[in-house]
Design a protein around this motif. Sequence first.
Motif, PDB file in Angstrom:
ATOM      1  N   LEU A   1      -4.894  -5.340  13.123  1.00 48.03           N
ATOM      2  CA  LEU A   1      -4.135  -4.151  13.500  1.00 48.03           C
ATOM      3  C   LEU A   1      -2.866  -4.560  14.232  1.00 48.03           C
ATOM      4  O   LEU A   1      -2.863  -5.521  14.999  1.00 48.03           O
ATOM      5  CB  LEU A   1      -4.982  -3.240  14.391  1.00 48.03           C
ATOM      6  CG  LEU A   1      -6.238  -2.667  13.742  1.00 48.03           C
ATOM      7  CD1 LEU A   1      -7.050  -1.882  14.772  1.00 48.03           C
ATOM      8  CD2 LEU A   1      -5.892  -1.783  12.552  1.00 48.03           C
TER       9      LEU A   1
ATOM     10  N   SER B   1      -7.129  -9.160   7.496  1.00 47.05           N
ATOM     11  CA  SER B   1      -6.286  -8.084   8.039  1.00 47.05           C
ATOM     12  C   SER B   1      -6.520  -7.940   9.537  1.00 47.05           C
ATOM     13  O   SER B   1      -7.537  -8.374  10.076  1.00 47.05           O
ATOM     14  CB  SER B   1      -6.570  -6.768   7.312  1.00 47.05           C
ATOM     15  OG  SER B   1      -7.850  -6.299   7.609  1.00 47.05           O
TER      16      SER B   1
ATOM     17  N   ASN C   1      -7.282   7.832   7.993  1.00 42.38           N
ATOM     18  CA  ASN C   1      -8.417   6.995   7.624  1.00 42.38           C
ATOM     19  C   ASN C   1      -8.054   5.510   7.755  1.00 42.38           C
ATOM     20  O   ASN C   1      -8.316   4.718   6.858  1.00 42.38           O
ATOM     21  CB  ASN C   1      -8.843   7.332   6.196  1.00 42.38           C
ATOM     22  CG  ASN C   1     -10.263   6.921   5.921  1.00 42.38           C
ATOM     23  OD1 ASN C   1     -10.983   6.489   6.802  1.00 42.38           O
ATOM     24  ND2 ASN C   1     -10.665   7.058   4.679  1.00 42.38           N
ATOM     25  N   VAL C   2      -7.454   5.155   8.883  1.00 41.49           N
ATOM     26  CA  VAL C   2      -6.901   3.817   9.103  1.00 41.49           C
ATOM     27  C   VAL C   2      -7.897   2.713   8.768  1.00 41.49           C
ATOM     28  O   VAL C   2      -7.555   1.740   8.101  1.00 41.49           O
ATOM     29  CB  VAL C   2      -6.411   3.666  10.566  1.00 41.49           C
ATOM     30  CG1 VAL C   2      -6.002   2.242  10.863  1.00 41.49           C
ATOM     31  CG2 VAL C   2      -5.286   4.626  10.855  1.00 41.49           C
ATOM     32  N   ARG C   3      -9.122   2.867   9.193  1.00 40.45           N
ATOM     33  CA  ARG C   3     -10.123   1.813   9.030  1.00 40.45           C
ATOM     34  C   ARG C   3     -10.373   1.445   7.570  1.00 40.45           C
ATOM     35  O   ARG C   3     -10.671   0.298   7.251  1.00 40.45           O
ATOM     36  CB  ARG C   3     -11.431   2.241   9.688  1.00 40.45           C
ATOM     37  CG  ARG C   3     -12.520   1.190   9.578  1.00 40.45           C
ATOM     38  CD  ARG C   3     -13.733   1.601  10.311  1.00 40.45           C
ATOM     39  NE  ARG C   3     -13.390   1.734  11.734  1.00 40.45           N
ATOM     40  CZ  ARG C   3     -14.266   1.994  12.671  1.00 40.45           C
ATOM     41  NH1 ARG C   3     -15.518   2.165  12.370  1.00 40.45           N
ATOM     42  NH2 ARG C   3     -13.897   2.096  13.924  1.00 40.45           N
ATOM     43  N   PHE C   4     -10.231   2.416   6.662  1.00 40.46           N
ATOM     44  CA  PHE C   4     -10.575   2.163   5.259  1.00 40.46           C
ATOM     45  C   PHE C   4      -9.352   2.037   4.353  1.00 40.46           C
ATOM     46  O   PHE C   4      -9.499   1.804   3.158  1.00 40.46           O
ATOM     47  CB  PHE C   4     -11.519   3.257   4.756  1.00 40.46           C
ATOM     48  CG  PHE C   4     -12.810   3.270   5.517  1.00 40.46           C
ATOM     49  CD1 PHE C   4     -13.763   2.281   5.335  1.00 40.46           C
ATOM     50  CD2 PHE C   4     -13.051   4.244   6.471  1.00 40.46           C
ATOM     51  CE1 PHE C   4     -14.940   2.263   6.063  1.00 40.46           C
ATOM     52  CE2 PHE C   4     -14.229   4.249   7.211  1.00 40.46           C
ATOM     53  CZ  PHE C   4     -15.178   3.257   6.998  1.00 40.46           C
ATOM     54  N   ASN C   5      -8.153   2.195   4.902  1.00 42.47           N
ATOM     55  CA  ASN C   5      -6.941   2.034   4.097  1.00 42.47           C
ATOM     56  C   ASN C   5      -6.626   0.561   3.886  1.00 42.47           C
ATOM     57  O   ASN C   5      -6.878  -0.272   4.764  1.00 42.47           O
ATOM     58  CB  ASN C   5      -5.747   2.718   4.773  1.00 42.47           C
ATOM     59  CG  ASN C   5      -5.830   4.222   4.687  1.00 42.47           C
ATOM     60  OD1 ASN C   5      -6.473   4.771   3.807  1.00 42.47           O
ATOM     61  ND2 ASN C   5      -5.164   4.891   5.613  1.00 42.47           N
TER      62      ASN C   5
ATOM     63  N   TYR D   1      -1.600  -7.446   7.020  1.00 45.15           N
ATOM     64  CA  TYR D   1      -2.019  -8.825   6.783  1.00 45.15           C
ATOM     65  C   TYR D   1      -0.770  -9.663   6.542  1.00 45.15           C
ATOM     66  O   TYR D   1       0.284  -9.138   6.160  1.00 45.15           O
ATOM     67  CB  TYR D   1      -2.995  -8.934   5.596  1.00 45.15           C
ATOM     68  CG  TYR D   1      -2.377  -8.645   4.253  1.00 45.15           C
ATOM     69  CD1 TYR D   1      -1.900  -9.683   3.442  1.00 45.15           C
ATOM     70  CD2 TYR D   1      -2.261  -7.341   3.771  1.00 45.15           C
ATOM     71  CE1 TYR D   1      -1.328  -9.416   2.204  1.00 45.15           C
ATOM     72  CE2 TYR D   1      -1.703  -7.074   2.537  1.00 45.15           C
ATOM     73  CZ  TYR D   1      -1.232  -8.118   1.761  1.00 45.15           C
ATOM     74  OH  TYR D   1      -0.649  -7.859   0.547  1.00 45.15           O
TER      75      TYR D   1
ATOM     76  N   PRO E   1      -3.311  -1.156   9.867  1.00 42.71           N
ATOM     77  CA  PRO E   1      -3.831  -2.417   9.343  1.00 42.71           C
ATOM     78  C   PRO E   1      -2.752  -3.162   8.553  1.00 42.71           C
ATOM     79  O   PRO E   1      -2.027  -2.561   7.753  1.00 42.71           O
ATOM     80  CB  PRO E   1      -4.975  -1.974   8.426  1.00 42.71           C
ATOM     81  CG  PRO E   1      -4.621  -0.582   8.006  1.00 42.71           C
ATOM     82  CD  PRO E   1      -3.826   0.009   9.134  1.00 42.71           C
TER      83      PRO E   1
ATOM     84  N   TYR F   1       2.058   6.951   7.750  1.00 36.41           N
ATOM     85  CA  TYR F   1       1.378   6.695   9.028  1.00 36.41           C
ATOM     86  C   TYR F   1       2.223   7.266  10.164  1.00 36.41           C
ATOM     87  O   TYR F   1       1.719   7.960  11.051  1.00 36.41           O
ATOM     88  CB  TYR F   1       1.186   5.197   9.276  1.00 36.41           C
ATOM     89  CG  TYR F   1      -0.013   4.570   8.638  1.00 36.41           C
ATOM     90  CD1 TYR F   1      -1.298   5.031   8.906  1.00 36.41           C
ATOM     91  CD2 TYR F   1       0.121   3.471   7.787  1.00 36.41           C
ATOM     92  CE1 TYR F   1      -2.414   4.429   8.342  1.00 36.41           C
ATOM     93  CE2 TYR F   1      -0.991   2.865   7.212  1.00 36.41           C
ATOM     94  CZ  TYR F   1      -2.249   3.343   7.498  1.00 36.41           C
ATOM     95  OH  TYR F   1      -3.338   2.746   6.938  1.00 36.41           O
TER      96      TYR F   1
ATOM     97  N   PRO G   1      -4.605  -2.747   3.959  1.00 35.86           N
ATOM     98  CA  PRO G   1      -3.592  -3.196   4.912  1.00 35.86           C
ATOM     99  C   PRO G   1      -2.230  -3.384   4.235  1.00 35.86           C
ATOM    100  O   PRO G   1      -2.153  -3.616   3.020  1.00 35.86           O
ATOM    101  CB  PRO G   1      -4.148  -4.525   5.419  1.00 35.86           C
ATOM    102  CG  PRO G   1      -5.069  -4.995   4.359  1.00 35.86           C
ATOM    103  CD  PRO G   1      -5.613  -3.767   3.689  1.00 35.86           C
TER     104      PRO G   1
END
Length: 128
Positions: free
Chosen positions: A5, A3, A34-38, A73, A71, A62, A40
């Motif tokens: 950004l 993934s 909580n972008v970092r842990f959502n 992929y 995030p 978002y 992708p």
Amino acid sequence: MKSFLMDLYQIRPSQLYLDQEKIERLKGAFDPLNVRFNAPLPIKKNGGEAFLTDGHTRAFLYSEAKISVIPVYWDTDDLDMDLYQTCLEWCRKEQVIFIDDLKDRILPHEQFEKQWIERCARAVKGED
């Protein structure tokens, strides 16, 4: 799956409507801050344009939260690219270019099924 950004406004939607029921359901379970842990969102490229293959509701949440870097992929699934091409053309014709363009295109679940899911099914059969 690696993934990375990406700016949400560089990713085209590939559907014309959102399901109100799904938005309400996800609001309770998905934290756009909580972008970092959502998980992708899956994207593919069509020509030079990146587009969502899924995750439109999360992308919309978002956007509603004013989060523009999300995030994603590269989706490597074997998808019906003819159908996605048709969907992207529908979006262009109806000026659905950014995820924000769906804010006035939120439908009750039954109407979403009829106007979007059934339209896609007809397109797959060559009827639309």
